[in-house]
Write an enzyme that holds these catalytic residues in place. Structure first.
Site, PDB file in Angstrom:
ATOM      1  N   HIS A 308       0.856  -1.192   0.000  1.00 38.81           N
ATOM      2  CA  HIS A 308       0.000   0.000   0.000  1.00 38.81           C
ATOM      3  C   HIS A 308       0.888   1.236   0.000  1.00 38.81           C
ATOM      4  CE1 HIS A 308      -3.161   2.842   1.117  1.00 38.81           C
ATOM      5  NE2 HIS A 308      -3.995   1.897   0.741  1.00 38.81           N
ATOM      6  N   ASP A 366      -7.960  -5.307  -0.083  1.00 36.27           N
ATOM      7  CA  ASP A 366      -8.421  -6.143  -1.204  1.00 36.27           C
ATOM      8  C   ASP A 366      -8.092  -7.607  -1.028  1.00 36.27           C
ATOM      9  OD1 ASP A 366      -7.455  -3.312  -2.869  1.00 36.27           O
ATOM     10  OD2 ASP A 366      -9.498  -4.080  -2.956  1.00 36.27           O
TER      11      ASP A 366
HETATM   12  C1  SDX Z   1      -6.158   0.151  -2.917  1.00 35.65           C
HETATM   13  O1  SDX Z   1      -4.432   4.615  -2.035  1.00 35.65           O
HETATM   14  C2  SDX Z   1      -5.364   4.006  -1.426  1.00 35.65           C
HETATM   15  O2  SDX Z   1      -5.776   4.385  -0.353  1.00 35.65           O
HETATM   16  C3  SDX Z   1      -5.946   2.820  -2.196  1.00 35.65           C
HETATM   17  C4  SDX Z   1      -6.973   1.975  -1.433  1.00 35.65           C
HETATM   18  C5  SDX Z   1      -8.237   2.718  -1.170  1.00 35.65           C
HETATM   19  O3  SDX Z   1      -8.965   2.305  -0.277  1.00 35.65           O
HETATM   20  O4  SDX Z   1      -8.539   3.664  -1.976  1.00 35.65           O
HETATM   21  O5  SDX Z   1      -6.410   1.533  -0.188  1.00 35.65           O
HETATM   22  C6  SDX Z   1      -7.333   0.743  -2.253  1.00 35.65           C
HETATM   23  O6  SDX Z   1      -5.844   0.511  -4.029  1.00 35.65           O
HETATM   24  C7  SDX Z   1      -5.324  -0.837  -2.150  1.00 35.65           C
HETATM   25  C8  SDX Z   1      -4.082  -1.301  -2.952  1.00 35.65           C
HETATM   26  C9  SDX Z   1      -4.556  -2.389  -3.908  1.00 35.65           C
HETATM   27  N1  SDX Z   1      -3.450  -2.748  -4.850  1.00 35.65           N
HETATM   28  C10 SDX Z   1      -2.857  -3.923  -4.789  1.00 35.65           C
HETATM   29  O7  SDX Z   1      -3.049  -4.775  -3.912  1.00 35.65           O
HETATM   30  C11 SDX Z   1      -1.904  -4.165  -5.971  1.00 35.65           C
HETATM   31  C12 SDX Z   1      -0.578  -4.726  -5.433  1.00 35.65           C
HETATM   32  N2  SDX Z   1       0.111  -3.679  -4.702  1.00 35.65           N
HETATM   33  C13 SDX Z   1       1.138  -2.907  -5.431  1.00 35.65           C
HETATM   34  O8  SDX Z   1       0.787  -2.657  -6.784  1.00 35.65           O
HETATM   35  C14 SDX Z   1       1.607  -1.691  -4.633  1.00 35.65           C
HETATM   36  O9  SDX Z   1       1.829  -2.115  -3.366  1.00 35.65           O
HETATM   37  C15 SDX Z   1       0.745  -0.444  -4.584  1.00 35.65           C
HETATM   38  C16 SDX Z   1       0.399   0.055  -5.935  1.00 35.65           C
HETATM   39  C17 SDX Z   1      -0.487  -0.700  -3.807  1.00 35.65           C
HETATM   40  C18 SDX Z   1       1.572   0.620  -3.868  1.00 35.65           C
HETATM   41  O10 SDX Z   1       2.666   0.869  -4.655  1.00 35.65           O
HETATM   42  P1  SDX Z   1       3.697   2.051  -4.252  1.00 35.65           P
HETATM   43  O11 SDX Z   1       3.304   2.778  -3.051  1.00 35.65           O
HETATM   44  O12 SDX Z   1       3.947   2.866  -5.487  1.00 35.65           O
HETATM   45  O13 SDX Z   1       4.911   1.241  -3.813  1.00 35.65           O
HETATM   46  P2  SDX Z   1       6.026   0.764  -4.789  1.00 35.65           P
HETATM   47  O14 SDX Z   1       5.381   0.222  -6.038  1.00 35.65           O
HETATM   48  O15 SDX Z   1       7.028   1.829  -4.914  1.00 35.65           O
HETATM   49  O16 SDX Z   1       6.605  -0.475  -3.985  1.00 35.65           O
HETATM   50  C19 SDX Z   1       7.619  -0.280  -3.036  1.00 35.65           C
HETATM   51  C20 SDX Z   1       8.489  -1.523  -3.186  1.00 35.65           C
HETATM   52  C21 SDX Z   1       8.912  -1.777  -4.638  1.00 35.65           C
HETATM   53  O17 SDX Z   1      10.151  -2.427  -4.591  1.00 35.65           O
HETATM   54  P3  SDX Z   1      11.493  -1.523  -4.842  1.00 35.65           P
HETATM   55  O18 SDX Z   1      11.288  -0.799  -6.179  1.00 35.65           O
HETATM   56  O19 SDX Z   1      11.551  -0.552  -3.681  1.00 35.65           O
HETATM   57  O20 SDX Z   1      12.622  -2.520  -4.868  1.00 35.65           O
HETATM   58  O21 SDX Z   1       7.723  -2.677  -2.806  1.00 35.65           O
HETATM   59  C22 SDX Z   1       7.557  -3.550  -3.922  1.00 35.65           C
HETATM   60  C23 SDX Z   1       7.888  -2.757  -5.165  1.00 35.65           C
HETATM   61  O22 SDX Z   1       8.440  -3.610  -6.167  1.00 35.65           O
HETATM   62  N3  SDX Z   1       6.158  -3.961  -3.915  1.00 35.65           N
HETATM   63  C24 SDX Z   1       5.737  -5.202  -4.101  1.00 35.65           C
HETATM   64  C25 SDX Z   1       4.337  -5.134  -3.964  1.00 35.65           C
HETATM   65  N4  SDX Z   1       3.966  -3.886  -3.715  1.00 35.65           N
HETATM   66  C26 SDX Z   1       5.091  -3.148  -3.695  1.00 35.65           C
HETATM   67  N5  SDX Z   1       6.393  -6.360  -4.374  1.00 35.65           N
HETATM   68  C27 SDX Z   1       5.622  -7.455  -4.504  1.00 35.65           C
HETATM   69  N6  SDX Z   1       4.279  -7.497  -4.386  1.00 35.65           N
HETATM   70  C28 SDX Z   1       3.599  -6.341  -4.112  1.00 35.65           C
HETATM   71  N7  SDX Z   1       2.280  -6.363  -3.973  1.00 35.65           N
END
Ligand code: SDX
Length: 431
Positions: A308, A366
């Site tokens: 998140h 989710d």
């Molecule tokens: C919702 O914003 C809100 O409030 C949204 C929400 C709401 O109620 O409105 O809460 C609803 O959207 C919840 C989130 C649902 N999405 C998912 O479950 C999809 C999977 N999650 C990822 O896509 C990700 O965690 C996000 C998009 C949710 C957040 O991404 P960020 O904040 O941009 O974080 P990031 O992509 O920069 O990740 C940080 C690190 C990265 O590694 P590095 O580049 O630092 O090496 O963590 C890793 C990412 O690769 N990472 C993951 C991961 N999520 C982040 N690695 C594996 N699996 C994951 N799910």
């Protein structure tokens, strides 16, 4: 916004700027950069808005480190346990918990707006049967501005109020009709003797050939899912609604924009993507392979339902959702559901893995919602429409708050331009 005498000093080139700071009632202080370009000739750079406050708000507060979510100051676990969705709608819209009379009046007003203009049924029939319900919702909600002209003037507080009630009231009908149309069953009209969640379940699952009795445990779980998804400060879809609204667009167009943004798998589409991922994993023994893929920088695969932007601790909604999942699956006698087994093992394995611990990747809202919805009989294509039904009150509350702020102006971000500088046109024969 609390104005303090704190300031921040910014020094660069031959400039030294003093910028005012504001202290919130909760959360980090902010540096007010509204005059930065005028006084310093520079922009800030923050794609994804990881460190940017786009507005001030009094509706929802999230402490990502603590895993805390407050709606008008009330913790989400208390609201999920003691309140119900329409009462939370009232709280989000008007700022305080309603008296018994206020709640009864609000619920009656919503109930009296659950029907859709009969002409809209033709709009549904224009879609192919295999249209994704989210595509139908984006279209139908946007089309509401063609049917409800008497609540599109955003400068009229009364029309804003009517549009708010209409949207909250009609979204379950629109989502249910999108579902019924998708599966080829007759549309079911709302009933005024049912509560919000029960009405939605009946519109989704009733058929003309027999009576439909709403199971109170499923209705309570549905209401809790609505409550847990109601608002979440300035997430991507809410920010989309605010930006659309800042141009003066009508409320139905703004909410349609929010629905479109929510659809993405990184946001509201994650519940559908999460269940599809759990199905793809299929069995517990395949979990390590998928965890390795999620950790592999060269692999775009991510664990859907994990991580998140704000929560660097457990999403408090996921905790409540997990309790509901256990209740619903026990009721339905599917607590040996293979998808749930994979979900529980995946959660344990991920939480024990240093990669996820270091990056503070926890299950989000989710992760469990899809399991509950599947157990209830919804196809994965209905997961995000249900999220949209719930989040409509959050979008509308934030839309209302922005319009009622006399200082609000059109949102117009700048950029870090990295393209070609001025050059002369070259005729095609000379290229
Ligand atoms: C919702 O914003 C809100 O409030 C949204 C929400 C709401 O109620 O409105 O809460 C609803 O959207 C919840 C989130 C649902 N999405 C998912 O479950 C999809 C999977 N999650 C990822 O896509 C990700 O965690 C996000 C998009 C949710 C957040 O991404 P960020 O904040 O941009 O974080 P990031 O992509 O920069 O990740 C940080 C690190 C990265 O590694 P590095 O580049 O630092 O090496 O963590 C890793 C990412 O690769 N990472 C993951 C991961 N999520 C982040 N690695 C594996 N699996 C994951 N799910």
């Amino acid at each position: 916004m609390t104005i303090t005498n704190k300031t921040a000093t910014l020094s660069f080139d031959d400039k030294q700027l003093t910028l005012p700071m504001h202290s919130p009632t909760a959360g980090p202080d902010v540096i007010d950069i509204r005059k930065l370009y005028a006084e310093g000739g520079v922009f800030t750079y923050d794609p994804g808005f990881t460190s940017t406050a786009s507005c001030d708000s009094t509706i929802t507060f999230i402490d990502g480190d603590k895993g805390e979510l407050l709606h008008r100051g009330y913790p989400i676990d208390q609201l999920a346990g003691k309140s119900h969705y329409l009462e939370v709608c009232y709280l989000l819209l008007y700022g305080e918990l309603p008296s018994a009379e206020q709640l009864e009046d609000f619920e009656n007003r919503v109930t009296m707006h659950t029907m859709l203009h009969e002409q809209m049924t033709y709009f549904f029939r224009g879609f192919r049967r295999d249209a994704h319900p989210m595509a139908i919702m984006v279209g139908v909600v946007g089309a509401m501005s063609a049917f409800y002209h008497d609540s599109t003037d955003i400068t009229d507080p009364w029309q804003r109020e009517v549009a708010s009630i209409r949207l909250i009231a009609k979204m379950p009908t629109i989502a249910a009709w999108a579902f019924k149309y998708h599966i080829g069953q007759p549309l079911v009209h709302p009933r005024n003797d049912l509560d919000y969640a029960s009405n939605f379940l009946r519109m989704c699952f009733a058929v003309p050939t027999e009576d439909y009795e709403v199971n109170p445990i499923l209705s309570r779980a549905m209401d809790r899912i609505f409550t847990l998804h109601a608002d979440h400060e300035q997430n991507a879809s809410t920010s989309t609604v605010r930006l659309a609204s800042s141009s003066g667009a009508n409320p139905f167009a703004c909410i349609a924009a929010g629905i479109a943004c929510l659809w993405g798998p990184a946001h509201g589409g994650a519940n559908q993507a999460c269940l599809e991922m759990l199905r793809e994993i299929g069995t517990v023994d395949r979990i390590p392979m998928f965890i390795d893929r999620a950790k592999d920088k060269g692999d775009p695969f991510r664990l859907m339902g994990f991580g998140h932007r704000v929560y660097k601790n457990f999403d408090p909604r996921a905790k409540v959702m997990k309790q509901s999942a256990d209740e619903v699956l026990e009721l339905l006698g599917v607590d040996d559901n293979p998808v749930l087994q994979v979900a529980k093992e995946l959660e344990s394995a991920a939480l024990a893995d240093p990669y996820f611990a270091e990056k503070k990747l926890f299950p989000n809202v989710d992760f469990y919602s899809g399991i509950i919805l599947e157990a209830m009989g919804f196809p994965t294509s209905m997961f995000t429409p249900i999220f949209a039904v719930s989040r409509t009150v959050g979008w509308i509350s934030q839309w209302k708050e922005q319009l009622e702020d006399p200082a609000h102006k059109i949102g117009r971000p700048r950029q870090l331009y990295m393209g070609a500088t001025t050059r002369d046109y070259v005729n095609v024969e000379d290229r």
